[in-house]
Design an enzyme around this catalytic site. Sequence first.
Site, mmCIF file in Angstrom:
data_model
loop_
_atom_site.group_PDB
_atom_site.id
_atom_site.type_symbol
_atom_site.label_atom_id
_atom_site.label_comp_id
_atom_site.label_asym_id
_atom_site.label_seq_id
_atom_site.Cartn_x
_atom_site.Cartn_y
_atom_site.Cartn_z
ATOM 1 N N SER A 1 -6.938 12.310 32.601
ATOM 2 C CA SER A 1 -7.751 13.519 32.758
ATOM 3 C C SER A 1 -7.476 14.271 34.049
ATOM 4 C CB SER A 1 -9.247 13.165 32.669
ATOM 5 O OG SER A 1 -10.021 14.315 32.452
ATOM 6 N N LYS A 36 -21.052 20.321 32.101
ATOM 7 C CA LYS A 36 -21.595 19.195 32.853
ATOM 8 C C LYS A 36 -20.728 18.884 34.061
ATOM 9 C CE LYS A 36 -20.407 15.197 31.853
ATOM 10 N NZ LYS A 36 -19.531 14.063 32.148
ATOM 11 N N GLU A 54 -11.663 13.218 26.461
ATOM 12 C CA GLU A 54 -13.018 13.489 25.982
ATOM 13 C C GLU A 54 -13.020 14.265 24.665
ATOM 14 O OE1 GLU A 54 -14.460 17.311 28.542
ATOM 15 O OE2 GLU A 54 -14.016 15.478 29.645
#
Length: 445
Positions: A210, A33, A325
């Site tokens: 991240s 994604k 995540e």
Amino acid sequence: MSASTYSPAPRGRWIAPHAAGPLSARLRVPGSKSLTNRELLLAAIADGPGLVTAPLHSDDSARMIDALRALGIGVEEQDGTGDFGPDLRITPGRLTGGGTVDCGQAGTVMRFIAPLAGLADGDVLLTAHETALHRPMGAMIHALRDLGVDVEDHGSWSLPFTIRGRGHIRGGRVEIDASASSQFVSGLLLAAPRFDVGLHLVHTGERLPSMPHIDMTVETLTRRGIKVTRPGPGEWMVEAGVPRARETAIEPDLSNAAPFLAAALVLGGEVSIAGWPTRSTQPGALLPELLGALGAEVHRAGDVLTVRGTGRIRGGEFDLSPVGELAPTVVGLAALAEAPTRITGIGHIRLHETDRIAALAGNLRALGGEAEELEDGIRIVPADLHGGTWPAHHDHRMATTGALIGLRVPGVEIDEIGTTAKTLPEFTQLWERLLASRTPGSETA
């Protein structure tokens, strides 16, 4: 033509299959994604038509496609060679306003399209699904205003808001506190080549979650001929220019592979994912190391990554700040481990589709588990779990974590399995294929 042709995920309540192993599965997962939405945006501002092959077709990527079309970009499906849907041909054009972009639940859409909308001629209204209106946008609004973009948010610092595009953004130096999401940095960097003088972005916060996603952004820009430099920690300079048109193949989504690989630790046996890249900026590239620390044996042969487990899971201490995540999958494994687990560095996941830390802790306690919320993480003490409802909280990763726990705990019922359509509409089909690979004689309750 519709924005995507993926098979819709089942909706409603779903009883997670309870199974006995061992497994012997080999799977492929759809495209990333994060890469799909970055490449779609860069193709939209490139110097000619481009092709994105093996893209993800999901709710999030459909929202990006619809957003680009709303801004006047041509996006057409064409036959591809992938297993999960058509390729996408993107035809750049003059960015036009006058429309509405519904970001759904897609953080990449709301954070990536906002700067792009500033380059459009005319007003662009950005909104989102009611379950995503809480997601932080203040840092982006502040940065855009500092760059001279007119943003009308009625003082809310959140969606919905209107960007009054003037066809260009001057650019230059801007400071931003991206502690809540690295997507603020990525969104500005992706649009920066089309700013009049490029961009010098400085992150002012104490932490930046991240980092692999920012590295991914820089790499996608570099591959299209855009020069990006880092004068110092938390600083990026993007030179003005036009990204090169190209054909881009999307890697499998390594984070979406996490629950499937983790199933080998829960049930024993082995699970292989084909198409694993040699190197990747995806956070999921750290899965082999992470699953190894939890007790897996990890092996790679060519583009196939194989995880072997015995059904025994270690506990431990994990700083997941680069890979927040993956935290829900690790929490699912920790709930079934042999020793307590402490996960830190994930305070930012409180601001995702739901407060993931609170949701994970609450869901585990409802099944008889012991979970303690920390300021930036969670502590799990293994306990005998029982069945019950596992609320998805409108969050795809919550749903897949419930499925993982349900492999060992009978009677776990996810209240809305359709949330997996956000990034992996084929989840239940792939899960069934995974369990069909069990050694003959093993049973499903």
